[in-house]
Design an enzyme around this catalytic site. Sequence first.
Site, short mmCIF file in Angstrom:
data_model
loop_
_atom_site.label_atom_id
_atom_site.label_comp_id
_atom_site.label_asym_id
_atom_site.label_seq_id
_atom_site.Cartn_x
_atom_site.Cartn_y
_atom_site.Cartn_z
CD GLU A 150 -98.57 31.62 47.57
OE1 GLU A 150 -99.10 32.11 46.63
OE2 GLU A 150 -97.41 31.14 47.65
CE LYS A 170 -91.11 31.67 41.66
NZ LYS A 170 -91.77 32.42 40.80
N1 PSU Z 1 -93.55 28.61 43.87
C1 PSU Z 1 -94.39 27.68 43.24
N2 PSU Z 1 -95.51 27.90 42.89
C2 PSU Z 1 -96.05 29.30 42.61
C3 PSU Z 1 -95.16 30.30 43.57
C4 PSU Z 1 -93.91 30.07 43.94
O1 PSU Z 1 -94.05 26.70 43.24
O2 PSU Z 1 -97.10 29.73 42.44
C5 PSU Z 1 -95.67 31.80 43.45
C6 PSU Z 1 -95.65 32.34 44.81
O3 PSU Z 1 -97.11 32.98 45.04
C7 PSU Z 1 -94.39 33.37 44.99
C8 PSU Z 1 -94.61 33.89 43.56
O4 PSU Z 1 -94.67 34.46 45.90
O5 PSU Z 1 -94.80 32.56 42.60
C9 PSU Z 1 -93.56 34.51 43.03
O6 PSU Z 1 -93.54 35.18 41.91
P1 PSU Z 1 -92.55 36.00 41.30
O7 PSU Z 1 -91.19 35.33 40.92
O8 PSU Z 1 -93.00 36.62 40.16
O9 PSU Z 1 -92.29 37.22 42.27
#
Ligand code: PSU
Length: 312
Positions: free
Chosen positions: A33, A167
Amino acid sequence: MTIPPTGTAHPYLSLSAEVADALADRRPVVALESTIISHGMPYPRNVEMAVEVEQIIRDGGATPATIAILDGVPRIGLDAAELEVLASHPDVAKVSLRDLPYVMARKAHGATTVASTMRLAALAGISVFVTGGLGGVHRGAERTFDISADLTELGRTDVAVVCAGVKSILDIGLTLETLETLGVPVVVHGSDTFPSFYSRSSDHPAPLRADSAGELAAMMSAKWDGLGLEGAIVVANPVPAADEIPAGEIGALIDQALSESVERGVHGKDITPFLLGRIVELTGGRSLETNISLVRDNARLGASLAVSYSRS
Ligand code: PSU
Ligand code: MN
């Protein structure tokens, strides 16, 4: 209608020659990604990480395919100059599934999240995807309804996603419950405990455990090629012990960053970049090294999984 260039699997996707050749020859390919590059880590460590992780995947016998939107075109496989643009350009949107049509129509640059990377990888015919942490159910979601589109995408798109858990700032228990509802197997590699991103452990047991890439590849075959079940397999790979930050140490700093985000009114898709940046500051840079270490290790496992699955 525009005629797709040779080697393009889908009329709206643009595959690099290297990735198109590997897919045509049925050689293993691993998707990566780009939100982690543009919004997850500071420059220049982000681009160094991106280049290094691609090399780890090559060393593991697979072809890396970093996914992003450049000038409105979904790109599968980037060169070094394109990775540099994603890492340093000031106007790279964070693109989850809902944002794909908008960024394409505006011919803009976009960094793809887990959800949108999964979808583009699947459209290109790639079955293994390596990342850092999944999005999921945020703490306090009963008030904010903040639940990542990563979860619904995991419920419907056939890709194995190698991560170090979800996360660190999420509600792990509610995220695991939601994945169960969606029918997504969550398999921990080599441990009986579900990891918590910076740490090898959490308060949650591993829903499932596998100890080899071969076992994981057999699950992929059973799920998709055997029963034809839709949706992802989550492979949670705990961070290497030498680089973990124990949950007791990082927990208070995550709580501090979270309350600062509430005080400052940060919300929606800006929450993760804000929190990750604050946690890097509060740990004096240590969390960034941990984050890079876990992505490296996920790349090793993802390459070996793609190699195993390509032989099945
Ligand atoms: N986890 C991390 N760093 C990130 C992300 C997740 O430690 O940058 C990113 C990934 O791309 C994940 C996104 O898909 O955050 C999810 O964002 P949201 O919660 O806004 O959907
Ligand atoms: Mn969200």
